[in-house]
Design a protein around this motif. Sequence first.
Motif, mmCIF file in Angstrom:
data_model
loop_
_atom_site.group_PDB
_atom_site.id
_atom_site.type_symbol
_atom_site.label_atom_id
_atom_site.label_comp_id
_atom_site.label_asym_id
_atom_site.label_seq_id
_atom_site.Cartn_x
_atom_site.Cartn_y
_atom_site.Cartn_z
ATOM 1 N N PHE A 129 -7.509 12.638 -9.641
ATOM 2 C CA PHE A 129 -7.512 13.021 -8.361
ATOM 3 C C PHE A 129 -6.397 14.412 -8.353
ATOM 4 N N GLU A 166 -10.031 7.342 0.649
ATOM 5 C CA GLU A 166 -10.520 6.971 -0.810
ATOM 6 C C GLU A 166 -10.004 5.616 -0.998
ATOM 7 N N ALA A 192 -11.586 10.048 -10.289
ATOM 8 C CA ALA A 192 -10.714 10.803 -9.398
ATOM 9 C C ALA A 192 -10.458 10.063 -8.103
ATOM 10 N N LEU A 193 -10.117 8.920 -8.373
ATOM 11 C CA LEU A 193 -9.642 8.202 -7.192
ATOM 12 C C LEU A 193 -8.093 8.614 -6.847
ATOM 13 N N PRO A 194 -8.052 8.983 -5.489
ATOM 14 C CA PRO A 194 -6.637 9.192 -5.367
ATOM 15 C C PRO A 194 -5.549 8.068 -5.758
ATOM 16 N N MET A 221 -11.974 3.935 -12.102
ATOM 17 C CA MET A 221 -11.599 4.531 -10.722
ATOM 18 C C MET A 221 -11.009 5.716 -11.233
ATOM 19 N N ARG A 266 -18.695 8.460 -0.546
ATOM 20 C CA ARG A 266 -18.264 9.729 -1.408
ATOM 21 C C ARG A 266 -18.974 10.955 -1.007
#
Lengths: 532, 691
Positions: free
Chosen positions: A394, B152, A387-389, A383, B183
């Motif tokens: 991210f 997200e 680039a998951l916030p 994750m 996405r």
Amino acid sequence: MNNQIPWLTIITLFPLVASFLIPVIPDKQGKTLRWYALSVGLIDFALIAYALWQNYDLQDSGFQLVERYAWIPQIGLNWSLAVDGISMPLIVLAGLVTTLSIMAGWQVTHKPRLFYFLMLAMYSAQIGVFCAQDILLFFFMWELELVPVYMLISIWGGPRRLYAATKFILYTAIGSIFILVAALAMAFYGGNVTFDMAELGLKNYPLGFELLMYAALIIAYGVKLPIFPLHTWLPDAHGEASAPVSMILAGVLLKMGGYAIIRMNVEMLPDAHYYFAPVLAILGVVNIVYGALVSFAQTNLKRRMAYSSISHMGFVLLGIASYTELGMSGAVLQMLSHGLIAAALFFLAGVTYDRTHTLAMEKMGGLAKSMPTVFALFTIGSMASLALPGMSGFVGELAVFLGFATSDSYTSTFKVVVVLLSAIGLILTPIYLLSMLREVFYGKQTEELSQQILLDAKPREVFIAACLLIPVIGVGLYPKLVTQYYDVKTVEVATRARTAASAIAHQPVQVFTQASAAPKLTAGPELLGILK
Amino acid sequence: MEAIYQYAWLVPVLPLIGAMIVGIGLISFNKFTNSLRQVWSIFIVSIMGMTMTLAFAIFWSQYTGHPPYTQIIEWASAGDFRLNMGYTIDHLSALMLVVVTTVAFLVMIYTDGYMAHDPSYVRFYAYLSLFSSSMLGLVISPNLVQVYIFWELVGMCSYLLIGFWYGRKPAADACQKAFVTNRVGDFGLLLGMLGLFWCTRSFDFAVIGERLENLVESGALSGAVAALFAILVFLGPVAKSAQFPLHVWLPDAMEGPTPISALIHAATMVAAGVFLVARMFPVFENIPAAMNVIAWTGCFTAFLGASIAITQNDIKKGLAYSTMSQLGYMVMGLGVGAYTAGLFHLMTHAYFKAMLFLGSGSVIHGMEGVVGHDPAYAQDMRLMGGLRKYMPITAITFLIGTLAISGIPPFAGFWSKDEILGKTFEANPAMWLVGWLTAGITAFYMFRMYFSTFEGKFRGEDVSVKETIRIERLQAQGFSMGPGAMNSQELAVADEAHDDHDHSHGHHSHEPHESPLSMTFPLMALAVPSILIGLVGTPFANYFEEFIHAPGEVVPPLGAEVDLPEFLTMGGSSIGIALIGITLASLMYLRHKVNPAAIAEKIPVLYNLSKNKWYIDDIYNAVFVNGSRRLARQVLEVDSKVVDGLVNLAGFVTVFTGETLKYFENGRAQFYALIVFAAVLGLVIFSGVTG
């Protein structure tokens, strides 16, 4: 300045000096050595932390903790070390990743003495690269780190280790020749011969010469970063290297390429950077999309991650090419964040390999049932990587995107194309990373695997992964934790690059870029509340 | 009153803390944490209860006229660039807080009963809490970047929860599909956000709207570009709220446990898209092109979802398509400028659809006692029937939900749907016609669902139906067509591979049973708003509109003159078509006067189109999934043959091939390398010491 404690010399040389004791340490059960190596790593990491905590001034964009001793005066070589906002976080990263990788190599039984000796030697070399302010010393440190990597791959690697190691050493050694030639050419240019990097940056080179130097250096560092099409050594090296080596390779060594591009190409050759920046941006996009696509086609776990590294390094190039504070800051953050995430993922791949004895994803499947903790950590790592916030990746990528989108140095069309294509990378990244999770952990176990006993992660392994992933989440939640350490420096780098660029842009020859500002705001300045 | 605003950040943080404590416990002390089960569930549910109380307090304060409150901190900076994060409490976010916390609270109670026997009970609570936290963070976001962040995060929670039963292959595929499809939407949202930032230098909703309008008016920015940015941003809601063409993930997402289908895929997360459109309303409303795209997308999705829902046999899939259709109504409402109506429907739908999903979960729970823990059997309506006798509470609440969604007054759905249809008629009669027809189809398929589940005779032990389902499933997995064309051995192998729950057949009962109180209580609790909540927004006394209306919109005062004939025509026509749908459904599925199979045979093209979901999944599979795989393989070929080969060749391998590689590969090279390394080191140290 020399009457202070020479902290940088100490932290650079301590692991190397300590490594010379390894041959004489009695080691009957094979347990003393690893504790010794780990202690050395921890002590050095603590020294790094202490030295920087005590002496590093956040508001100063220049070099700090400067040390300079004449070393071999006959050829003008100085032992010259210093840190600034770009190298300082990378030194901490190198210390952390290397210490953890010593811990990851806890169960090395084959030639442990040599293994730990090389790990400690590499520790010194990495910090040396980031500290060196003398271009010859930099080159020397750069070379010093190659040999241990070569040996670590070729002795402790997988079945095709010799091919991979040879490929690695040939690529990087040829790359190094370019550094040496460029370094010497720049040093001997003009009247005064100097190897000092700051002074080299002040020299006025003719444009043709500068472009040539830039090209030579970008080839050398392009191998390291890696930039398409010089990347093919990386998947082989990662595919064969053992987990601790992969951790350092992905976590620190790739960042040496990015660091050197900022330090030399951008800072020392700003005029050439003006002409090369669009090329870097295009290469960055190619890296992002191409790396992601190839990664998706890989069936080997570590090769898939290796191509994912190539894809992520594309953002560093984009940030460097953006000419904005935000983009530059994003590039540095992306390097740090990828260093942590990639190290964590490669470590976890090693943990998985220890149980399954295969890296072929089609032979795995359903591992989540017997290894829930590894599954959880792997999911967090993936994750972070997509680039998951809330995680550092991210923030780095967002900063690069924002920096590039708001850059005034490119035409709108060029920016649209670059941003659009690299944003496609955002769609591709979850495809290959989540497919990886699905193939390895979801579903039912294959017959082969269900006959083996698959133990879940041990506390040591959870600890290593946590040490890498907690900072990732911390930075993701509050990026200023890290950005404040280098902000003044990246601002300075970006400003200088822009000044140089605008100086050239006003000359008659205009190559590709045309300043195109965002449409003028008609709203009054009081509306700019958020921006200021 | 100020104090609750200063501590409003606790609303998302409390559930986050809960999730983290449980999560860390699971990673560090897995066995121990798992053994505590109800200790953790009570812990998580009480945290949610606290959050809910706080949310109600905030709502009450806003309702009594407290001005909006915003608190921000500097989150990231580089040079002159500053990015702020924080929270903003206004009418819209206060309303969303109440909706999300109440549904989440009830779903958490329900989970205790539904997941009682699941070994991953504790992990499920951790995920639920994490999701609630992200969702609550989303609704109080003050700017677009923060929305994107939580956007997200809710997507990730949805991924984790859809793939909760990771051993099931369909779940593994569905969770990846959900994430990747979302996405694609986020890709648009990010590009739109970058574009809007580039021209307005702001992430603040109101500021973007104002500056964008100025820019377009002054001619500095072409209207087409502004529309493009707006539509790109709208791609985010298209994916999140399952609008055509990015709706494909939602029906598959039903592979997750039913409580999350109710919470995430019916009441809250999928409504986030509608919420974002509402937040971005200041930007969208000035761009007619974008508004048209939004309205037509919603309109078409409403029809598409309803047309597919008619033929679904899986009770959860049917509800999923119905959710998609209802979300289409909301989006259409916002698209025609009916801000209040769209959000009103969001609220009423959240309650009655959550109840319907929880009801379907209760049905599945009961069915599992008879047909075993296999979703293909337990969720198939052809095996149900007559359940009202066995599970009266579930049946009554389900009926209430069905009436609400069909738009029968005075149930909640009537008021909100009618308001949307009325506003749509003013804007575009063609769109209204589609919406109106869809309302009829909705009533039809919902009552089809109710009748085949709860009325008639229980068919749970009908062997021939089971056999049909089994063959259908095998065909779907690509085994040869037709029951005759397959030898029995093949069938057995295929069955074994996909159904490991069958061996537990032994101790099944012959009758389904009503679910425990922990499951029926949330159903009863949700029935209250499903009946009554619509009354806050009647045209005669629209308290809802007074509280929630578009920024800058002038609202007629309460008790203003109502155009009664118009209301009666619009409302009457909606009720009329709903009644037609209900009558048809009762003729076909209650009284069996009309045979649905015969109708299906008469119009095979339409039937197959609906049954196969308009073939959209198949097209995507062929074009995008296989296309991207093929492309990736081709690029890999290029990489390994061309790039690797050329660089190797052109560079140095020509020189070294053969000799060097052989030399290196006999293993002695490492020894030499070590010597060289040592020598260089020695030399350097020596010269260092002496120099």
